[in-house]
Design an enzyme around this catalytic site. Structure first.
Site: not given
Ligand code: HEC
Length: 696
Positions: A278, A323, A627
C-alpha cells in the site's frame, strides 16, 4: 485475594519457560545435510516456502491419500512457549524440519521423532526497540545449499549453518532508526537471497527489496519500489518513469510500496516477481493530492534476478487509497487458455479479484471477483485497469462501506494450486470496513513512535454505518475459467489458515477454531479432521522422512480480535505447538486444561471518566493491534481486563515504561507519560466493571 492468585499464576507461566529452555540449549548436531536444490523433484523435501519455485504449495506425494485417511494420526507434537507465535510454515530437508516461531527463533528437529537438534534465537527484543510495536511474528524462512535464512523484526537478514544452527553471516538491511521492520520470508534466487520489509502503515517509508550474496552476505543490488525526491536524482529509468505518476511532495511521506510478504523466483525467465504494498499513508489525498497511478504501489513487478533491473510491471490498484496491497502469494504455472499454452502468474490480492497474468510480459490475461468487491465493477481486459466505483474513493465529506476491508478478501495465508485438478485452494473472506478521511488532510503528518498512521478518520456526522459481520470460506477456484468450482463455508470464521494440496487428492487447511481438516481436492468433501486445540493460521507441509510421508504444521493463534473468529483463544492457556501426522500413528494431545481466568474488579478503584476517555485513545493508538479492539483479546496478547497487572499502577508502569515483559513480546513504551498510563488504567478498570455488570 487477587494478589495470591497472581503469584501462583505467574509461577506457572515461569515454569513453562524454564521447562522449555532447559531442553533448548541442545547442541547435538546431525551430519551436514546434503545440498537440496529447490527444483522439480520427487516431493521428498519441502525446501522452500511454497515447496518449489512455483510457490504452489503442492506435493506429488501419495502415500497419504483420500483412500486411507482413517489411518492418519498424530505422530508427535512439540510444545512451544506461549510467547512464540506459530504462524509460519516449516521446511523439511533430508528428514530434518526447520521452522521459525515468534521473533525468528529457529528450530531444527528430527522429523520422525520431534527431537530438537538445535535452536537459534536472534534476540530480537534486545535490539528492535520501537519496532517491537509492530510485531506479528515471522512468517517464513528459506533454505539453500546447507544454509537456513531468516530475517528479523529489527531488519537483519541472517544465514545459519543448517547442520548446526551456527551463525554464518548477518546483514543489516534497514536503518535501525527508521520504521522498517521484517516479518516476511527471504527468497532464494540462484546464488542470491532477497529480502523486503514492512513499515508503510506506521512510518514514512520508501519501500525496497535488497539482494545479498548467499555465501557472504554482501549486498548485490537494491530496487526501490517508489520514486524518491526528484531533486536527489533517480536511481534508474524505472524510478524516473514512476515519478511521472506521482504529484505533490510525496517523498516527504515515503510513499510506501513495501514488499512485506510475497516474492516468487521464476527460473525460466531468471526473474524475481515482487508483490508491492500500500501507499504511505493509505489515503492518496495526502501523499499524492492530484491523484495519479503512483507506481509501483500495489503492483506485481518483474526484476532481473541477477541485476535487479526493472523488466515489467502490472499495477493491480492504480492510485491505491485503501491498503489494497498486492503482497499476497504469487504462483507460477502453465495454463491452456483459449487453446493456447500460456506461462502465467496467479495471484489473489486483498482487493477481491483473482488475477491471471502472462509472466512473459506482464499483460493481464483475466481477472474476476472471488469475493464481494464493491470498489470496482470489473477489470477492463483491454487496458488492464479496474472500472472503479467513484464513491469508493471516499470523497471529502463522505464515508464508504467498502468490501473487501483493509484485511483483504485474501490475506497472508497462502493459497495452493493442484495441477491434477487444475484448481487453486484459496482461504477467502468477506469483510467490510468504513473508509473516511482524516479531519485535516492538508496538515496531516505521521505521528512518531510506531503507531498506525494511515490518513483515515471517523465518518462525518450522519454517515456512520454498522459494518455487517464477516464470513469466511475455502474456495476451489478454476483459474482458466475464472470461477469457483466448490466452496467450504466457514461461517463467521474469517481468518483461517493457508492451504496445501497433494497428488493424493487432498487439500489440507487449519481453521481459526483449531480444527485441522482435510478435503478431497476434486470435490471438497471433508474426509478427516483433528482438534488441534488452538487457532491455526500457518500452512501445512508434507515430506518424506526415512521413506515415510508426514504432514507437519505450526498451531498458534495470531488473532487480536475474536470477532468472527469463533471462540477467543486465551493468550496464557493456549498451546502453541508443532504437530506432525503420519499413517498408523496413534499419539494423542493431552486434554485441554480449562483454566478460568475471571474478569478482575477492584471494588475500591474509583473510575475517573475523563481519564478513562484518554485511556480509550491511547489504547486504540498503541495497544489494540495485539490486545484486541475495545479490549476484546483474541489470543495474540493477554486479555487486559483479566490481568492483574493493570490493577496496580506500579506494575503497569514497569511493564510499559521499563519494558519488564519485553522478552516475551510486550513492547516497551519508554516515552509514555504517567497521565496516559493512568488513562489506560482507568479505561481498563471501567471496561472490566462494565463487562461484569453486563454478565450479571
Ligand atoms: C506487538 C504486540 C503488543 C502491543 C502493541 C502491546 N502489547 Fe501488551 N503484551 C503483548 C504480549 C505478547 C504480552 C505478553 C507478554 C508475556 O507473556 O509476558 C503483553 C503483555 C502486556 C501486559 C501484561 C499482562 C499480564 O497479565 O502479564 C500489559 C499490562 C500490557 N501488555 C499492556 C499493554 C498496553 C497498555 C499496550 C499499549 C500501550 C500494549 N500492551 C501494547 C503484546 C503487545
Amino acid at each position: 485475594m487477587i494478589k495470591k492468585y497472581s503469584v501462583g499464576f505467574l509461577t506457572t507461566i515461569l515454569a513453562l519457560f524454564v521447562g522449555f529452555f532447559s531442553i533448548s540449549g541442545c547442541s547435538e548436531s546431525k551430519e551436514a545435510v546434503k545440498v537440496a536444490e529447490v527444483v522439480e523433484d520427487d516431493g521428498a523435501d519441502w525446501p522452500s516456502f511454497g515447496r518449489t519455485y512455483k510457490e504452489d504449495h503442492y506435493s506429488p506425494l501419495t502415500e497419504i491419500n483420500d483412500q486411507n485417511l482413517d489411518r492418519l494420526g498424530l505422530a508427535w507434537s512439540f510444545d512451544l512457549p506461549v510467547s512464540q507465535s506459530g504462524i509460519s510454515a516449516p521446511l523439511a530437508i533430508d528428514g530434518v524440519l526447520y521452522f521459525a516461531v515468534g521473533h525468528s527463533v529457529i528450530h531444527a528437529m528430527e522429523a520422525t521423532t520431534g527431537k530438537l537438534l538445535w535452536e537459534y534465537d536472534p534476540k530480537v527484543f534486545d535490539v528492535a526497540g520501537k519496532k517491537m510495536r509492530a510485531g506479528w511474528g515471522v512468517r517464513g524462512i528459506a533454505y539453500s545449499k546447507g544454509k537456513i535464512f531468516t530475517a528479523t523484526l529489527d531488519g537483519r537478514l541472517i544465514a545459519l549453518e543448517a547442520a548446526t544452527g551456527k551463525l554464518i553471516w548477518s546483514a543489516m538491511t534497514v536503518d535501525p532508526e527508521d520504521g522498517r521492520y521484517i516479518t516476511g520470508a527471504p527468497w532464494i534466487m540462484k546464488d542470491k537471497v532477497i529480502i523486503g520489509h514492512g513499515g508503510a502503515d506506521y512510518a514514512p517509508i520508501r519501500g525496497y527489496v535488497t539482494a545479498y550474496d548467499e555465501n557472504t552476505g554482501e549486498q548485490a543490488w537494491r530496487f526501490y519500489t517508489v520514486p524518491g525526491n526528484p531533486a536527489d536524482g533517480f536511481e534508474n529509468d524505472a524510478m524516473e518513469m514512476a515519478a511521472k505518476t506521482w504529484n505533490g511532495e510525496w517523498w516527504k511521506f515515503g510513499g510506501g510500496g513495501t514488499v512485506w510478504n510475497a516474492m516468487t523466483y521464476d527460473a525460466e525467465y531468471n526473474r524475481i516477481y515482487i508483490g508491492t504494498g500500500n501507499g504511505a499513508p493509505w489515503n492518496q489525498k495526502i501523499r499524492s493530492p492530484e491523484g495519479g497511478d503512483n507506481l509501483f504501489l500495489c503492483s506485481v513487478v518483474a526484476l532481473d534476478a541477477d541485476t535487479g533491473e526493472y523488466v515489467w510491471h502490472y499495477q493491480i490498484n492504480p492510485g491505491e487509497t485503501w491498503d489494497f496491497n498486492a503482497a499476497m502469494d504469487m504462483q507460477l504455472t502453465d495454463l491452456t487458455i483459449d487453446g493456447q499454452r500460456r506461462s502465467v502468474l496467479m495471484t489473489a490480492p486483498k482487493n477481491g479479484f483473482f488475477y491471471v497474468i502472462d509472466r512473459k510480459d506482464g499483460k493481464l490475461i483475466s481477472a474476476e471477483k472471488f469475493a464481494k468487491a464493491n470498489w470496482a465493477e470489473r477489470i477492463d481486459l483491454e487496458t488492464g485497469r479496474p472500472v472503479e466505483n467513484p464513491a469508493a474513493r471516499y470523497p471529502v465529506g463522505t464515508a464508504y462501506l467498502m468490501f473487501p476491508s483493509a484485511w483483504g478478501a485474501h490475506g497472508v495465508e497462502p493459497m495452493s494450486y493442484n495441477p491434477n485438478t487444475g484448481l487453486v485452494y484459496l482461504p477467502a473472506r468477506d469483510l467490510g470496513n468504513l473508509y473516511a478521511n482524516a479531519s485535516d488532510l492538508k496538515n496531516w503528518d505521521f505521528k512518531p513512535d510506531m503507531v498506525l498512521n494511515v490518513g483515515l478518520g471517523a465518518a462525518p456526522k450522519g454517515q456512520g454505518q454498522k459494518v455487517p459481520p464477516g464470513k469466511g470460506w475455502l474456495a476451489a477456484w478454476n483459474p482458466v475459467e475464472q470461477k469457483e468450482v466448490w466452496r467450504v463455508d466457514m461461517g463467521l470464521k474469517t481468518h483461517n489458515g493457508g492451504t496445501m494440496t497433494t497428488a493424493g487428492n487432498l487439500v489440507v487447511q487449519g481453521q481459526a477454531t483449531g480444527e485441522l481438516s482435510i478435503y478431497t481436492a476434486d470435490t471438497g468433501k471433508k474426509i478427516w479432521s483433528f482438534d488441534a486445540q488452538n487457532g491455526i493460521m500457518a500452512q501445512p507441509i508434507t515430506y518424506l522422512a526415512d521413506g515415510k510421508q508426514y504432514i507437519s504444521l505450526l498451531v498458534g493463534s495470531r488473532a487480536s480480535s475474536h470477532k468472527g473468529n469463533g471462540k477467543p483463544w486465551n493468550y496464557y492457556t493456549q498451546k502453541r505447538r508443532l504437530l506432525t501426522f503420519a499413517l498408523d500413528a496413534k499419539a494423542e494431545l493431552p486434554p485441554v486444561e480449562e483454566i478460568d481466568l475471571p474478569i478482575l474488579d477492584d471494588a475500591e478503584f474509583v473510575v475517573d471518566d475523563e481519564k478513562a476517555l484518554l485511556g480509550v485513545k491511547v489504547f486504540h493508538r498503541n495497544c489494540f493491534v495485539c490486545h484486541g479492539a475495545r479490549l476484546n483479546s483474541g489470543g495474540a496478547a493477554p486479555d487486559l481486563i483479566r490481568s492483574l497487572i493493570p490493577t496496580d499502577i506500579d506494575l503497569l508502569v514497569e511493564v510499559l515504561n521499563e519494558g519488564s515483559q519485553r522478552e516475551n513480546g510486550m513492547p516497551q513504551f519508554e516515552e509514555m507519560p504517567m497521565s496516559e498510563i493512568e488513562g489506560l488504567q482507568h479505561y481498563i478498570r471501567k471496561t472490566a466493571r462494565q463487562r461484569l455488570k453486563s454478565k450479571n
